[in-house]
Design a protein around this motif. Sequence first.
Motif, short mmCIF file in Angstrom:
data_model
loop_
_atom_site.label_atom_id
_atom_site.label_comp_id
_atom_site.label_asym_id
_atom_site.label_seq_id
_atom_site.Cartn_x
_atom_site.Cartn_y
_atom_site.Cartn_z
N VAL A 136 43.73 43.75 35.32
CA VAL A 136 44.98 43.39 36.00
C VAL A 136 44.77 43.34 37.51
O VAL A 136 45.20 42.41 38.19
N ASP A 137 44.08 44.36 37.99
CA ASP A 137 43.77 44.46 39.40
C ASP A 137 42.92 43.29 39.88
O ASP A 137 43.23 42.61 40.86
N HIS A 144 42.47 40.39 38.57
CA HIS A 144 43.02 39.04 38.41
C HIS A 144 43.91 38.61 39.57
O HIS A 144 44.26 37.44 39.67
N GLN A 145 44.30 39.55 40.44
CA GLN A 145 45.05 39.14 41.63
C GLN A 145 44.19 38.27 42.53
O GLN A 145 44.70 37.50 43.33
N VAL A 176 41.64 36.34 41.28
CA VAL A 176 40.94 35.37 40.44
C VAL A 176 41.85 34.19 40.13
O VAL A 176 43.02 34.37 39.83
#
Lengths: 538, 294
Positions: B74-75, B77-78, B80
Amino acid sequence: MATTSLGSFSGWTQLLRMIQRRDRWVMPAWIIGVTMFCAGFVPAMPSIAGSSDEMGILGELMKNPAMVAMCGLIYGSEVTLSIIYSQMMMVWSALVVAVMNILIVIRHTRTDEDEGRLEVIRALPTGRLANLGAVSVLMVYINVVVFLACGFFMGVFNVESFTVRGCLLYSAALATCGLFFAALTMVIVQIAHSSREAMGISTGLLGFFYILRAYGDVSSETLAVISPLGLIQRTYCFYEDRLMPVVILVSLSLVLMGLGFALSSLRDLGQGLLPNLGRARAHAPRTLSGEWGLTWRLTRSTILAWSATVFISAAAYGSVMGEMEDFVMSNPLYQQMMGIGANEKDITGPVVTMLVLIMGIIGTIPVLTTVFKLRSEEVQGRLDYVLGKSVSRWRLFIGYAGLAVIVSAVMLVLTAAGFWVVIQSVMTEPVSTPLIAKVAFNYFPALFAFGGLGLFLVGYAKKYTWVGWTYLVVSFLMTYMGSMMGLPRWAERLTPFGLLQRWPSEPFSWWPWIGLMVAGIVLGVLGALGFRRRDILT
Amino acid sequence: MSEMTISMNGITKDFGRVHALTGVDLEVGPGEIYGFIGPNGAGKSTTIRILLGILKADSGQAQLFGKDVWSDAVDIHQKVSYVPGDVNLWPSLTGGEVIDLFVRLKKTGDQRYRKELIEKFDFDPTRKCGTYSKGNRQKVALIAAFSTDADVYILDEPTSGLDPLMEMVFRECVRKVAAEGKTVFLSSHILSEVEQLCTRLSIIRQGKIVDTGSLREMQHLTRNQVHVEATGDLGGLKTLEGVHDLSLHDGEAEFHLDNDHTAGVMAFLATQGATRLVSTPPTLEELFMSHYEA
């Protein structure tokens, strides 16, 4: 203008064979299911209303305007079992047959086109109309099979007053109504832009015809006859046995099929003849943000549709509450079904319980579709983008789980509200509000536990979502027919709906109530753990 | 290790009895445009799906920005942007709605290039996704990916449905983000695209990386195609080391030459009065084929 000659159909026999091969399990399943629905209740009729007293009361019950609107026309000089059957079942059977026809036609025309399969077929030496031609032959064939199977099974039980002539006409009416909707759908798939749109228009028209008939049967003969669903009842099966409606529907079907062919040769593959409708939204509205906003957007139309269905059905049941009580009082079978003692006077409670139970089982359908939407999004490959963004699996899962809990509660609240609204105005001695509310409250854990089961399957056993549906059908059969079939009460308790006490005829108990809530939570948590750990696979 | 943007170490993934990936190693640094090529079914998409934390590797380590791709997904993907190859969108939403949704799901909130990109890609955002062609669906994903800020762009065959004009726009976008120091991981089987854009690349075959390096390094390891014309007799080439597939016609010769024997062959050609010499390095396509024909 494209030329249309016999050459346009070349290759249709091979295409027909291919469709049969693709659907070799689906097609028999449809036909068996439809036949069971249309004819399966015939042998049960004598036990539902065997004596002339019961028939009289049932006849009175069917005369209620709400029942006429829901089921259809009252006819005949005297009440017989077969006429009652035709009143109760014909319109609903016709709906089922129509839905089957619509789904099969769209599946083999517009869906194939949208998926690009038809393009491959067109590139082969097949005619432009070959596929539509094959589908028309298929639909005639299917409806003839339905006609024969349904007519045979209605007649074979040799139930009193079910004449051979009447049975054949009854099933012919259903089959031609099916053919009519198949033909209508063949036109609609030419007009619509996608299979989704075709589905929307077809089912929308079916709904429109149902409402037209409902309104017409209550207040306008002309309107009722315009609707094919109303027209088929004008065969007056088992009474006057008129063939005219069948002839009219067959002719209309042929005209519509011809129109379908004409439109099909006018348009390009992948295009629709309607102007492009729909909101042209270049930006997402505020509500469509975050994973929960998306979840709501994807499920809302289904949830709203089921909410309306549940509310209206509950209201319809409510409107016949008084007659229903009289009927149940006179029929030992129903008393047994609802667990009412022979000498019991106050049966309002048990009847409300039975109705809430049925509505609760219906309300479980949107609960399951909501949780299984998560899996279908995964199968479609769309979870990849969502999880490829800054979205945690935990939050995504919680969104679907939370929505399922809300849907469970909303379905029961709407059931209670639907009853309440109508009962207040219809009954001389209104059922007390707390009674309805408590009965609805009593059944909440059953919907909740089904939601939990669905979540568990999505998280841990993603290929076995059908288990959820099967268990729901089993629950329905066990609770609805269990006592009729002589199943002991403990057997019913194997399903969530049966596990709960049938309050007020049985004393309320917190144990099953809390037990199911705990089971729902445990299953949901297990599902979440499984979902966080597993691969996302299409 | 930790300064690498993408690092994969001994990644293995099985689907039942199928070995999708066996010991895949990858290292991509900041600012690189990294090509990832291989035929269908070689494991390109599986590798990418592991990088995105959608699939869980059976063994090995995979990291983005030094963080574990599975547990910190989750972290990570900010920062990506991901473009899938097979874009299957929600038929009931419009293209514009999906672009906004994707950007909002990234939670960075910024989409300064949205309008510009929609114009560049000549895209109509007001239609329902169900009515878009494959190329248009890909544009949705591309616009969403490039309109936001990201440090890594993971692109899985992003151009397979685009026309040549749009392909140019795409290359422009990739070069622009690379110039800003962003990392691009480009899986593709359009070899000309990889050849033009990528600084380094890996070739994957049946779940294993069979070659890694810059295009030049790879070319060095193989043979050049040589065409020569000379006044003297070229027949002596037959006996020289490093010469393969020789064909001779009067005064002309064509052959493949091992790079490490170039000096010896040149010395010989000088003695025979060479008038014209053309040496071509293998194209990526030839390199690629050489890995698959072996």
